[in-house]
Scaffold this motif. Structure first.
Motif, PDB file in Angstrom:
ATOM      1  N   ARG A  39       0.940  -1.209   0.011  1.00 18.04           N
ATOM      2  CA  ARG A  39      -0.006   0.068   0.074  1.00 18.04           C
ATOM      3  C   ARG A  39       1.010   1.190  -0.059  1.00 18.04           C
ATOM      4  N   SER A  41       0.193   4.293   0.787  1.00 16.35           N
ATOM      5  CA  SER A  41       0.151   5.148   1.922  1.00 16.35           C
ATOM      6  C   SER A  41       0.742   4.621   3.145  1.00 16.35           C
ATOM      7  N   PRO A  46       1.342   9.509  -2.086  1.00 19.65           N
ATOM      8  CA  PRO A  46       0.243   9.444  -2.542  1.00 19.65           C
ATOM      9  C   PRO A  46       0.086   8.711  -3.693  1.00 19.65           C
ATOM     10  N   ARG A  47      -1.503   8.486  -3.964  1.00 18.85           N
ATOM     11  CA  ARG A  47      -1.694   7.519  -5.031  1.00 18.85           C
ATOM     12  C   ARG A  47      -1.482   8.307  -6.463  1.00 18.85           C
ATOM     13  N   ARG A  58      -5.624   3.273  -7.737  1.00 24.63           N
ATOM     14  CA  ARG A  58      -5.654   2.586  -6.151  1.00 24.63           C
ATOM     15  C   ARG A  58      -4.582   2.916  -5.265  1.00 24.63           C
ATOM     16  N   ASP A  59      -4.572   2.496  -3.949  1.00 24.05           N
ATOM     17  CA  ASP A  59      -3.705   2.892  -2.882  1.00 24.05           C
ATOM     18  C   ASP A  59      -2.528   1.754  -3.308  1.00 24.05           C
ATOM     19  N   GLU A  60      -2.664   0.783  -4.301  1.00 20.49           N
ATOM     20  CA  GLU A  60      -1.876  -0.473  -4.117  1.00 20.49           C
ATOM     21  C   GLU A  60      -0.730  -0.435  -5.286  1.00 20.49           C
TER      22      GLU A  60
END
Length: 76
Positions: A39, A41, A46-47, A58-60
């Protein structure tokens, strides 16, 4: 094989588990391939944004590594 290590991005260190596979290559050479999800975050990142925010992200992130292992050269 599951490998565990510490990934440090911009001072944010987190444990990361990577699934590895080994493939024999030429004589006395091995290729290691692995991947892991993380992730953004968790590392203070930042994404990413696409087309000024018109496309969602996405945050991935997926990390893929490929390493080659060969025997060390004999010392002279």
């Amino acid at each position: 094989i599951l490998m565990t290590g510490i990934l440090d991005i911009r001072g944010a260190a987190r444990e990361l588990k990577i699934n590895l596979s080994f493939t024999p290559m030429r004589t006395r050479e091995i290729q290691l391939d692995g991947d892991a999800n993380l992730r953004l975050s968790e590392f203070g990142l930042p994404r990413p944004s696409e087309l000024f925010g018109l496309i969602g992200t996405r945050d991935e992130a997926l990390i893929h590594i490929r390493l080659w292992a060969v025997p060390a050269s004999p010392k002279l």
